[in-house]
Design a protein around this motif. Sequence first.
Motif, PDB file in Angstrom:
ATOM      1  N   LEU A 173       0.819  -1.220   0.000  1.00 46.56           N
ATOM      2  CA  LEU A 173       0.000   0.000   0.000  1.00 46.56           C
ATOM      3  C   LEU A 173       0.853   1.270   0.000  1.00 46.56           C
ATOM      4  CD1 LEU A 173      -2.979  -1.033   2.311  1.00 46.56           C
ATOM      5  CD2 LEU A 173      -3.038  -0.608  -0.146  1.00 46.56           C
ATOM      6  N   PHE A 174       2.136   1.134  -0.345  1.00 41.22           N
ATOM      7  CA  PHE A 174       3.042   2.257  -0.588  1.00 41.22           C
ATOM      8  C   PHE A 174       3.508   2.939   0.687  1.00 41.22           C
ATOM      9  CE2 PHE A 174       4.375   6.019  -3.262  1.00 41.22           C
ATOM     10  CZ  PHE A 174       5.101   5.295  -4.174  1.00 41.22           C
ATOM     11  N   VAL A 175       2.601   3.260   1.598  1.00 42.66           N
ATOM     12  CA  VAL A 175       3.030   3.886   2.854  1.00 42.66           C
ATOM     13  C   VAL A 175       2.855   2.936   4.031  1.00 42.66           C
ATOM     14  CG1 VAL A 175       2.713   6.266   2.097  1.00 42.66           C
ATOM     15  CG2 VAL A 175       0.775   5.022   3.088  1.00 42.66           C
ATOM     16  N   THR A 176       2.434   1.703   3.737  1.00 38.44           N
ATOM     17  CA  THR A 176       2.455   0.648   4.756  1.00 38.44           C
ATOM     18  C   THR A 176       3.000  -0.601   4.058  1.00 38.44           C
ATOM     19  OG1 THR A 176       0.401  -0.589   4.438  1.00 38.44           O
ATOM     20  CG2 THR A 176       0.215   1.538   5.538  1.00 38.44           C
ATOM     21  N   THR A 177       3.427  -1.563   4.864  1.00 36.30           N
ATOM     22  CA  THR A 177       3.960  -2.796   4.262  1.00 36.30           C
ATOM     23  C   THR A 177       2.835  -3.781   3.945  1.00 36.30           C
ATOM     24  OG1 THR A 177       4.360  -3.661   6.470  1.00 36.30           O
ATOM     25  CG2 THR A 177       6.227  -2.605   5.357  1.00 36.30           C
ATOM     26  N   ASP A 178       1.577  -3.403   4.214  1.00 33.61           N
ATOM     27  CA  ASP A 178       0.453  -4.301   3.906  1.00 33.61           C
ATOM     28  C   ASP A 178       0.369  -4.526   2.404  1.00 33.61           C
ATOM     29  OD1 ASP A 178      -0.138  -4.161   6.557  1.00 33.61           O
ATOM     30  OD2 ASP A 178      -1.728  -2.656   6.308  1.00 33.61           O
ATOM     31  N   PRO A 179       0.313  -5.804   1.975  1.00 33.94           N
ATOM     32  CA  PRO A 179       0.168  -6.041   0.539  1.00 33.94           C
ATOM     33  C   PRO A 179      -1.209  -5.621   0.038  1.00 33.94           C
ATOM     34  CG  PRO A 179       0.279  -8.122   1.754  1.00 33.94           C
ATOM     35  CD  PRO A 179       0.385  -7.030   2.766  1.00 33.94           C
ATOM     36  N   ILE A 180      -1.305  -5.278  -1.219  1.00 34.29           N
ATOM     37  CA  ILE A 180      -2.608  -4.954  -1.812  1.00 34.29           C
ATOM     38  C   ILE A 180      -3.390  -6.261  -1.923  1.00 34.29           C
ATOM     39  CG2 ILE A 180      -3.795  -4.101  -3.870  1.00 34.29           C
ATOM     40  CD1 ILE A 180      -1.472  -2.194  -4.332  1.00 34.29           C
ATOM     41  N   PRO A 181      -4.601  -6.301  -1.344  1.00 32.32           N
ATOM     42  CA  PRO A 181      -5.371  -7.551  -1.360  1.00 32.32           C
ATOM     43  C   PRO A 181      -5.580  -8.065  -2.780  1.00 32.32           C
ATOM     44  CG  PRO A 181      -6.431  -5.885   0.019  1.00 32.32           C
ATOM     45  CD  PRO A 181      -5.302  -5.198  -0.683  1.00 32.32           C
ATOM     46  N   GLY A 182      -5.498  -9.383  -2.927  1.00 32.91           N
ATOM     47  CA  GLY A 182      -5.784  -9.994  -4.228  1.00 32.91           C
ATOM     48  C   GLY A 182      -4.598 -10.042  -5.170  1.00 32.91           C
ATOM     49  N   THR A 183      -3.450  -9.457  -4.761  1.00 28.51           N
ATOM     50  CA  THR A 183      -2.278  -9.482  -5.634  1.00 28.51           C
ATOM     51  C   THR A 183      -1.385 -10.673  -5.296  1.00 28.51           C
ATOM     52  OG1 THR A 183      -1.145  -7.991  -4.102  1.00 28.51           O
ATOM     53  CG2 THR A 183      -2.235  -6.989  -6.011  1.00 28.51           C
ATOM     54  N   GLU A 184      -0.443 -10.942  -6.194  1.00 30.95           N
ATOM     55  CA  GLU A 184       0.420 -12.111  -6.038  1.00 30.95           C
ATOM     56  C   GLU A 184       1.883 -11.681  -5.942  1.00 30.95           C
ATOM     57  OE1 GLU A 184      -0.437 -14.160  -9.651  1.00 30.95           O
ATOM     58  OE2 GLU A 184      -2.447 -14.770  -8.995  1.00 30.95           O
ATOM     59  N   GLY A 185       2.720 -12.588  -5.398  1.00 30.70           N
ATOM     60  CA  GLY A 185       4.158 -12.329  -5.424  1.00 30.70           C
ATOM     61  C   GLY A 185       4.817 -12.544  -4.076  1.00 30.70           C
ATOM     62  N   ASP A 186       6.157 -12.394  -4.092  1.00 32.29           N
ATOM     63  CA  ASP A 186       6.942 -12.551  -2.865  1.00 32.29           C
ATOM     64  C   ASP A 186       6.752 -11.327  -1.970  1.00 32.29           C
ATOM     65  OD1 ASP A 186       8.570 -15.016  -3.347  1.00 32.29           O
ATOM     66  OD2 ASP A 186       9.123 -13.881  -5.135  1.00 32.29           O
ATOM     67  N   VAL A 187       6.774 -11.572  -0.668  1.00 32.11           N
ATOM     68  CA  VAL A 187       6.654 -10.462   0.286  1.00 32.11           C
ATOM     69  C   VAL A 187       7.979  -9.686   0.301  1.00 32.11           C
ATOM     70  CG1 VAL A 187       6.388  -9.917   2.750  1.00 32.11           C
ATOM     71  CG2 VAL A 187       4.941 -11.662   1.671  1.00 32.11           C
ATOM     72  N   VAL A 188       7.895  -8.373   0.273  1.00 36.69           N
ATOM     73  CA  VAL A 188       9.102  -7.531   0.307  1.00 36.69           C
ATOM     74  C   VAL A 188       9.788  -7.703   1.658  1.00 36.69           C
ATOM     75  CG1 VAL A 188       9.931  -5.140   0.256  1.00 36.69           C
ATOM     76  CG2 VAL A 188       8.085  -5.856  -1.292  1.00 36.69           C
ATOM     77  N   PRO A 189      11.109  -7.972   1.665  1.00 37.33           N
ATOM     78  CA  PRO A 189      11.791  -8.145   2.954  1.00 37.33           C
ATOM     79  C   PRO A 189      11.896  -6.820   3.717  1.00 37.33           C
ATOM     80  CG  PRO A 189      13.376  -8.157   1.145  1.00 37.33           C
ATOM     81  CD  PRO A 189      12.006  -8.078   0.518  1.00 37.33           C
ATOM     82  N   ASP A 190      12.149  -6.941   5.030  1.00 42.52           N
ATOM     83  CA  ASP A 190      12.352  -5.745   5.861  1.00 42.52           C
ATOM     84  C   ASP A 190      13.804  -5.293   5.644  1.00 42.52           C
ATOM     85  OD1 ASP A 190      12.558  -3.794   7.740  1.00 42.52           O
ATOM     86  OD2 ASP A 190      11.684  -4.964   9.375  1.00 42.52           O
ATOM     87  N   VAL A 191      13.990  -4.467   4.630  1.00 42.33           N
ATOM     88  CA  VAL A 191      15.331  -4.128   4.125  1.00 42.33           C
ATOM     89  C   VAL A 191      16.238  -3.578   5.215  1.00 42.33           C
ATOM     90  CG1 VAL A 191      16.564  -2.535   2.587  1.00 42.33           C
ATOM     91  CG2 VAL A 191      14.533  -3.757   1.757  1.00 42.33           C
TER      92      VAL A 191
END
Length: 269
Positions: A162-180
């Motif tokens: 969601l760009f300003v939170t690490t919550d993924p956009i519901p319904g999307t696919e892919g690897d979770v972004v690591p806590d860089v």
Amino acid sequence: MIADEDVEAFWRDGVVCLRDVVPAAWLARLEAPLEATLASGQAADLGVLAGPGEATGRFAAGTDHWRTSDDLRAFASESPLPGLAAALLRSEHVWLYEDSVLVKEPGSSLRTEFHTDAAYFHATGAAMGTFWVPLDPTDQANGTLRFVTGSHRWPKDFRPNLFVTTDPIPGTEGDVVPDVLADPDLAAAVVSFDLRPGDVTVHHARTLHGAPANTTADRRRRALSVRYCGDGVTWQPRPGLPLSEHQAALPAGGPLGPPACLPVWPPTT
Ligand SMILES: O=C(O)CCC(=O)C(=O)O
């Protein structure tokens, strides 16, 4: 127009900083249309995504301003950017994918969380990059971008957040972004650039990047991102992400083109 080392750095590191490439007259022409996107609500405050009471200050963002602003369309298609994009993307043809006003006001507590642009693109291919064009001097204090060098070469397709939170956009696919920043190896690979108006950074669409909050009391961070695709990129609607009306017209697997994407290189005039 651009040094070979810069093109090599873009492909090696996934980001390059180009100094003094946007003439002052173009920057001046961006000022009024950028303020107009804020006044009209086309660029809207992202604080709502952070949840009630979570954010202080404003971080306004919008996309596809080129469709309604003659000045922003001219900037994306007639300024030095398309030629630079052709060189960096090593492409004979370049399309404008989208542009985005991104204004982080003084005191905005909102971080831009790490993400890749490719995660949000309805397009697939190697030749995709984003120019980040600041209208104010930027550094870590007011939210200049930061990049994980080399991450564009990782064999991972990240999920959009969601760009300003690490919550993924519901319904999307892919690897979770690591806590860089929590991972010492990843944190060591992070670079950022102090920029002055006229300078730009250009990052590959698969490069993980984000930005800190604007912790200053009085320094705005106005920027325009311009996102381009080059040779070999095809249209690929991404599950879970909205398609706007002008994008819905393109068939999956086909070439980029109007009305979704504006051809900007080679120049027509
Ligand atoms: O301006 C920002 O804070 C984020 C910009 C960004 O992530 C982008 O344009 O790709």
